[in-house]
Design a protein around this motif. Sequence first.
Motif, PDB file in Angstrom:
ATOM      1  N   ALA A   8       0.872  -1.179  -0.156  1.00 18.40           N
ATOM      2  CA  ALA A   8      -0.050   0.118   0.193  1.00 18.40           C
ATOM      3  C   ALA A   8       1.158   1.204   0.062  1.00 18.40           C
ATOM      4  O   ALA A   8       0.543   2.376  -0.584  1.00 18.40           O
ATOM      5  N   VAL A   9       2.106   1.417   0.868  1.00 16.61           N
ATOM      6  CA  VAL A   9       2.826   2.471   1.019  1.00 16.61           C
ATOM      7  C   VAL A   9       3.511   2.637  -0.636  1.00 16.61           C
ATOM      8  O   VAL A   9       3.753   3.683  -0.920  1.00 16.61           O
ATOM      9  N   LEU A  10       4.054   1.621  -1.189  1.00 21.82           N
ATOM     10  CA  LEU A  10       4.617   1.472  -2.531  1.00 21.82           C
ATOM     11  C   LEU A  10       3.689   2.074  -3.480  1.00 21.82           C
ATOM     12  O   LEU A  10       4.045   3.129  -4.523  1.00 21.82           O
ATOM     13  N   GLY A  11       2.298   1.571  -3.241  1.00 20.95           N
ATOM     14  CA  GLY A  11       1.508   2.100  -4.398  1.00 20.95           C
ATOM     15  C   GLY A  11       0.986   3.683  -4.207  1.00 20.95           C
ATOM     16  O   GLY A  11       1.026   4.256  -5.168  1.00 20.95           O
ATOM     17  N   LEU A  12       0.927   4.115  -2.980  1.00 22.44           N
ATOM     18  CA  LEU A  12       0.782   5.687  -2.788  1.00 22.44           C
ATOM     19  C   LEU A  12       1.781   6.243  -3.590  1.00 22.44           C
ATOM     20  O   LEU A  12       1.654   7.485  -3.942  1.00 22.44           O
ATOM     21  N   LEU A  13       3.238   5.919  -3.133  1.00 19.76           N
ATOM     22  CA  LEU A  13       4.294   6.587  -3.500  1.00 19.76           C
ATOM     23  C   LEU A  13       4.260   6.502  -5.126  1.00 19.76           C
ATOM     24  O   LEU A  13       4.656   7.550  -5.754  1.00 19.76           O
ATOM     25  N   VAL A  14       3.820   5.462  -5.677  1.00 19.81           N
ATOM     26  CA  VAL A  14       3.776   5.250  -7.169  1.00 19.81           C
ATOM     27  C   VAL A  14       2.937   6.483  -8.003  1.00 19.81           C
ATOM     28  O   VAL A  14       3.068   7.202  -8.784  1.00 19.81           O
ATOM     29  N   LEU A  48      -4.466   2.852 -12.271  1.00 28.28           N
ATOM     30  CA  LEU A  48      -5.151   2.751 -10.850  1.00 28.28           C
ATOM     31  C   LEU A  48      -5.924   1.290 -10.960  1.00 28.28           C
ATOM     32  O   LEU A  48      -6.157   0.527 -10.177  1.00 28.28           O
ATOM     33  N   LEU A  49      -6.846   1.527 -11.889  1.00 29.42           N
ATOM     34  CA  LEU A  49      -7.774   0.384 -12.203  1.00 29.42           C
ATOM     35  C   LEU A  49      -6.929  -0.896 -12.534  1.00 29.42           C
ATOM     36  O   LEU A  49      -7.407  -2.179 -11.863  1.00 29.42           O
ATOM     37  N   GLY A  50      -5.917  -0.896 -13.203  1.00 29.10           N
ATOM     38  CA  GLY A  50      -5.042  -2.223 -13.352  1.00 29.10           C
ATOM     39  C   GLY A  50      -4.521  -2.767 -12.307  1.00 29.10           C
ATOM     40  O   GLY A  50      -4.532  -3.769 -11.893  1.00 29.10           O
ATOM     41  N   THR A  51      -4.099  -1.660 -11.296  1.00 29.30           N
ATOM     42  CA  THR A  51      -3.302  -2.271 -10.170  1.00 29.30           C
ATOM     43  C   THR A  51      -4.353  -2.628  -9.179  1.00 29.30           C
ATOM     44  O   THR A  51      -3.916  -3.609  -8.448  1.00 29.30           O
ATOM     45  N   TRP A  52      -5.519  -2.168  -8.983  1.00 29.49           N
ATOM     46  CA  TRP A  52      -6.475  -2.661  -8.299  1.00 29.49           C
ATOM     47  C   TRP A  52      -7.024  -3.981  -8.545  1.00 29.49           C
ATOM     48  O   TRP A  52      -7.175  -4.950  -7.792  1.00 29.49           O
ATOM     49  N   ALA A  53      -7.181  -4.336  -9.840  1.00 23.80           N
ATOM     50  CA  ALA A  53      -7.517  -5.560 -10.536  1.00 23.80           C
ATOM     51  C   ALA A  53      -6.393  -6.736 -10.202  1.00 23.80           C
ATOM     52  O   ALA A  53      -6.811  -7.747 -10.299  1.00 23.80           O
ATOM     53  N   PHE A  80      -3.497  -6.583  -8.172  1.00 23.25           N
ATOM     54  CA  PHE A  80      -2.715  -6.857  -6.781  1.00 23.25           C
ATOM     55  C   PHE A  80      -3.688  -6.686  -5.533  1.00 23.25           C
ATOM     56  O   PHE A  80      -3.415  -7.508  -4.800  1.00 23.25           O
ATOM     57  N   PHE A  81      -4.733  -5.824  -5.786  1.00 22.48           N
ATOM     58  CA  PHE A  81      -5.625  -5.931  -4.603  1.00 22.48           C
ATOM     59  C   PHE A  81      -6.561  -6.725  -4.550  1.00 22.48           C
ATOM     60  O   PHE A  81      -7.901  -6.242  -4.795  1.00 22.48           O
ATOM     61  N   ARG A  82      -6.226  -8.090  -4.620  1.00 23.27           N
ATOM     62  CA  ARG A  82      -7.346  -9.072  -4.392  1.00 23.27           C
ATOM     63  C   ARG A  82      -7.219  -9.801  -3.026  1.00 23.27           C
ATOM     64  O   ARG A  82      -5.949 -10.004  -2.397  1.00 23.27           O
ATOM     65  N   PRO A  83      -8.295 -10.370  -2.412  1.00 18.17           N
ATOM     66  CA  PRO A  83      -8.106 -11.234  -1.208  1.00 18.17           C
ATOM     67  C   PRO A  83      -7.624 -12.354  -1.423  1.00 18.17           C
ATOM     68  O   PRO A  83      -7.647 -13.044  -2.439  1.00 18.17           O
TER      69      PRO A  83
END
Length: 426
Positions: free
Chosen positions: A19-25, A66-71, A73-76
């Motif tokens: 999450a920290v690295l994603g915010l930095l990006v 943002l949409l690609g990263t959410w789809a 990496f951010f999966r349960p």
Amino acid sequence: MEDSVGLDCKRYLGLTVAAVLGLLVFLTPIAFLILPQVLWRDKLEPCGTACEGLFISVAFKLLILLLGTWALFFRPPRAGMPRVFVFRVLLMVLIFLFVVSYWLFYGVRILETKDSNYQGIVQYAVSLVDALLFIHYLAIVLLEMRQLQPMFSVKATRSTDGETYFYSLGHLSIQRAAVVILENYYKDFSVHNPALLTASKSRAAKHMAGLKVYNVDGPENNAPGQSRAMITAAARRRDTSHNDLYYEEADHDRRVKKRKSRLVVAVEEAFTHIKRMQEEEQKKAPGEVMDPREAAQAIFPSMARALQKYLRTTRQHHCHTMESIQQHLAFCITNNMTPKAFLESYLNPGPTLQYSQNRWFARQWTLVSEKAVTNGLHDGVVFVLKCTDFSLVVTVKKIPFIKLSEEFIDPKSHKFVLRLQSETSV
């Protein structure tokens, strides 16, 4: 308790770092555009039409990223693994080094010199976003597409009853292959029934109990001839044990068929009674109609005894509770299912997913492997997945290289001439 706390800390630590690295990006390109406006706005050159068009480009590219990263990496998470995912860590390190390099160049060439060419600064931010999109494409290739092509045939065998299934896997690490096998285990393998194994063990113990060994050189009261005769009789009894096993299994099959026929008749009569009740309820007022739960409770006693005897005979009584049977019966009544559909869950034992999760799911699996679990699969790898009652022995074989050759058939080779003789025997 300590193991569960360690796994939770490891999982939350990985999520926090990501999450920290994603915010930095995502904040870096925006910071590249805002800092010159805040620190030396008076010295900046005016932004023309091309520069303003680049703002729209940056905005839409960041939205796509943002949409690609959410789809991606951010999966349960599907499972907790003993080791880190190597490719994911490599991508995170690559992104971090990439962003730090851009920040260093930005600090030396733009912040220190207070560059007045704002269009060049915007193009610099656009190049950063473009490079991040290419890294995201690389992540898709490494994390998702690389494993799609089947390369290995994996054999999973349950240690207690020998049930075996084969799966085709691509380039995966041992720990990720173990997760895929466990996911398929819960939907493919029949539920593990220790009662059947206990019955076979008791049968073998009973046959072994009939064997007696006498010491020929023992006490004087055992004469050599008498001892030899006892050993021969014991050997003859051992040779006929397969007959006892045959008749025992035949008797068990006969009792199962008898219980099954009684159960089928009882369930059909109960469902016939339900249809008769439904026809009567259609004539009643809307407030007096019985719901499926009450209907299931009303007809369940008529089939309970036959179902209980069948489950005990087939040693499935510990797999089903009265509450679960009534819920299944209410579900069948609600969806207007036939008696055969209701009995399918009991006549043919299904996979583990069909049963209660708290009863059959093993929360903790142990991966035993001679190789490092982060290594990729290769031919001859063997690893074991252990839980409380049994284990899965997994053997990996590489799919052989297939060579096809082509053989051309001349279309003219299928033609033939039919010659008829005018002379006959008549």
